[in-house]
Design a protein around this motif. Structure first.
Motif, mmCIF file in Angstrom:
data_model
loop_
_atom_site.group_PDB
_atom_site.id
_atom_site.type_symbol
_atom_site.label_atom_id
_atom_site.label_comp_id
_atom_site.label_asym_id
_atom_site.label_seq_id
_atom_site.Cartn_x
_atom_site.Cartn_y
_atom_site.Cartn_z
ATOM 1 N N GLU A 103 0.834 -1.207 0.000
ATOM 2 C CA GLU A 103 0.000 0.000 0.000
ATOM 3 C C GLU A 103 0.866 1.254 0.000
ATOM 4 O O GLU A 103 0.612 2.192 -0.760
ATOM 5 N N GLU A 104 1.898 1.270 0.830
ATOM 6 C CA GLU A 104 2.786 2.420 0.896
ATOM 7 C C GLU A 104 3.537 2.615 -0.429
ATOM 8 O O GLU A 104 3.717 3.745 -0.886
ATOM 9 N N THR A 105 3.958 1.513 -1.031
ATOM 10 C CA THR A 105 4.701 1.592 -2.290
ATOM 11 C C THR A 105 3.827 2.111 -3.418
ATOM 12 O O THR A 105 4.246 2.985 -4.177
ATOM 13 N N THR A 106 2.604 1.610 -3.532
ATOM 14 C CA THR A 106 1.734 2.094 -4.610
ATOM 15 C C THR A 106 1.363 3.560 -4.391
ATOM 16 O O THR A 106 1.315 4.325 -5.349
ATOM 17 N N ARG A 107 1.149 3.953 -3.147
ATOM 18 C CA ARG A 107 0.860 5.361 -2.854
ATOM 19 C C ARG A 107 2.055 6.238 -3.257
ATOM 20 O O ARG A 107 1.901 7.270 -3.906
ATOM 21 N N PHE A 108 3.255 5.809 -2.888
ATOM 22 C CA PHE A 108 4.482 6.522 -3.223
ATOM 23 C C PHE A 108 4.639 6.654 -4.740
ATOM 24 O O PHE A 108 4.938 7.738 -5.253
ATOM 25 N N LEU A 109 4.423 5.567 -5.463
ATOM 26 C CA LEU A 109 4.582 5.598 -6.920
ATOM 27 C C LEU A 109 3.535 6.489 -7.582
ATOM 28 O O LEU A 109 3.837 7.205 -8.537
ATOM 29 N N LYS A 110 2.314 6.489 -7.047
ATOM 30 C CA LYS A 110 1.276 7.384 -7.577
ATOM 31 C C LYS A 110 1.673 8.843 -7.388
ATOM 32 O O LYS A 110 1.471 9.672 -8.274
ATOM 33 N N GLU A 111 2.231 9.156 -6.231
ATOM 34 C CA GLU A 111 2.663 10.534 -5.953
ATOM 35 C C GLU A 111 3.754 10.994 -6.907
ATOM 36 O O GLU A 111 3.892 12.182 -7.175
ATOM 37 N N LYS A 112 4.508 10.059 -7.432
ATOM 38 C CA LYS A 112 5.588 10.389 -8.366
ATOM 39 C C LYS A 112 5.063 10.614 -9.792
ATOM 40 O O LYS A 112 5.827 11.013 -10.663
ATOM 41 N N ASN A 113 3.779 10.349 -10.009
ATOM 42 C CA ASN A 113 3.152 10.547 -11.331
ATOM 43 C C ASN A 113 3.917 9.851 -12.454
ATOM 44 O O ASN A 113 4.126 10.420 -13.525
ATOM 45 N N LEU A 114 4.311 8.631 -12.205
ATOM 46 C CA LEU A 114 5.032 7.863 -13.221
ATOM 47 C C LEU A 114 4.089 7.432 -14.334
ATOM 48 O O LEU A 114 2.911 7.193 -14.100
ATOM 49 N N THR A 115 4.626 7.289 -15.509
ATOM 50 C CA THR A 115 3.837 6.693 -16.590
ATOM 51 C C THR A 115 3.887 5.182 -16.425
ATOM 52 O O THR A 115 4.784 4.643 -15.752
ATOM 53 N N VAL A 116 2.946 4.513 -17.038
ATOM 54 C CA VAL A 116 2.939 3.054 -17.025
ATOM 55 C C VAL A 116 4.239 2.535 -17.644
ATOM 56 O O VAL A 116 4.859 1.603 -17.131
ATOM 57 N N GLY A 117 4.651 3.161 -18.729
ATOM 58 C CA GLY A 117 5.866 2.743 -19.406
ATOM 59 C C GLY A 117 7.103 2.884 -18.540
ATOM 60 O O GLY A 117 7.979 2.013 -18.544
ATOM 61 N N ARG A 118 7.175 3.961 -17.776
ATOM 62 C CA ARG A 118 8.344 4.179 -16.905
ATOM 63 C C ARG A 118 8.382 3.158 -15.783
ATOM 64 O O ARG A 118 9.442 2.626 -15.445
ATOM 65 N N LEU A 119 7.241 2.869 -15.188
ATOM 66 C CA LEU A 119 7.191 1.854 -14.133
ATOM 67 C C LEU A 119 7.562 0.493 -14.700
ATOM 68 O O LEU A 119 8.362 -0.240 -14.116
ATOM 69 N N PHE A 120 7.003 0.147 -15.852
ATOM 70 C CA PHE A 120 7.337 -1.144 -16.460
ATOM 71 C C PHE A 120 8.831 -1.229 -16.767
ATOM 72 O O PHE A 120 9.468 -2.250 -16.517
ATOM 73 N N GLU A 121 9.398 -0.167 -17.297
ATOM 74 C CA GLU A 121 10.826 -0.171 -17.620
ATOM 75 C C GLU A 121 11.663 -0.437 -16.374
ATOM 76 O O GLU A 121 12.621 -1.198 -16.418
ATOM 77 N N GLU A 122 11.286 0.150 -15.255
ATOM 78 C CA GLU A 122 12.060 -0.062 -14.029
ATOM 79 C C GLU A 122 11.882 -1.472 -13.496
ATOM 80 O O GLU A 122 12.839 -2.079 -12.997
ATOM 81 N N VAL A 123 10.672 -2.026 -13.594
ATOM 82 C CA VAL A 123 10.459 -3.421 -13.194
ATOM 83 C C VAL A 123 11.304 -4.328 -14.090
ATOM 84 O O VAL A 123 11.960 -5.264 -13.619
ATOM 85 N N ARG A 124 11.320 -4.044 -15.381
ATOM 86 C CA ARG A 124 12.105 -4.842 -16.335
ATOM 87 C C ARG A 124 13.601 -4.755 -16.019
ATOM 88 O O ARG A 124 14.307 -5.769 -16.029
ATOM 89 N N LEU A 125 14.093 -3.562 -15.717
ATOM 90 C CA LEU A 125 15.508 -3.393 -15.381
ATOM 91 C C LEU A 125 15.870 -4.134 -14.093
ATOM 92 O O LEU A 125 16.934 -4.750 -13.995
ATOM 93 N N PHE A 126 14.981 -4.060 -13.106
ATOM 94 C CA PHE A 126 15.206 -4.801 -11.863
ATOM 95 C C PHE A 126 15.298 -6.295 -12.153
ATOM 96 O O PHE A 126 16.216 -6.976 -11.685
#
Length: 150
Positions: A103-126
């Motif tokens: 819950e804290e992580t999704t709230r944090f990521l929403k606050e950062k206003n990331l695009t879906v593509g940017r989040l996916f890219e970081e998951v892929r890099l991880f």
């Protein structure tokens, strides 16, 4: 109104889950091919307009538990797929301790206003840095916090 007097439009969907538990190569869930397969399955499952356009996706620990998928990875893939379909997510953790920090992580990521593509890219890099002997079950959220903190 009484609970039996309310009408709620719902649509039930199902996605098959890939089995990783008991698999000698259970870390293959972090391979790009498997991530794309899981992401595509979730996208197909969520990409419809029933019961209404933009209706929330109610989901949970899909492919985890008996199937051995890592909750942090699977939850982010579901969120990415639902977001790509312009649908919010209602995630049911079922009080699984492996969901700690979600819950804290999704709230944090929403606050950062990331695009879906940017989040996916970081998951892929991880995922690309994971070695077969690694145990990253609880590290994706930490990685996302460290990556997007500034």
């Amino acid at each position: 109104k009484q609970w039996y007097q309310r009408r709620v439009a719902i649509t039930a969907g199902a996605m098959d889950a890939t089995r990783f538990r008991g698999d000698k190569d259970h870390m293959r869930q972090y391979s790009e091919a498997v991530i794309l397969r899981e992401l595509n399955k979730a996208h197909v499952a969520f990409n419809h307009e029933y019961p209404a356009p933009g209706a929330p996706v109610a989901t949970g620990n899909w492919g985890c538990g008996a199937f051995g998928g890592h909750i942090q990875l699977k939850s982010m893939l579901q969120w990415i797929a639902a977001s790509a379909c312009s649908r919010p997510v209602t995630y049911f953790t079922f009080k699984d301790p492996n969901c700690s920090g979600m819950e804290e992580t999704t709230r944090f990521l929403k606050e950062k206003n990331l695009t879906v593509g940017r989040l996916f890219e970081e998951v892929r890099l991880f995922a690309a840095q994971i070695e077969p002997q690694d145990k990253p079950k609880d590290e994706l959220f930490q990685h996302l916090w460290a990556t997007f903190k500034d």
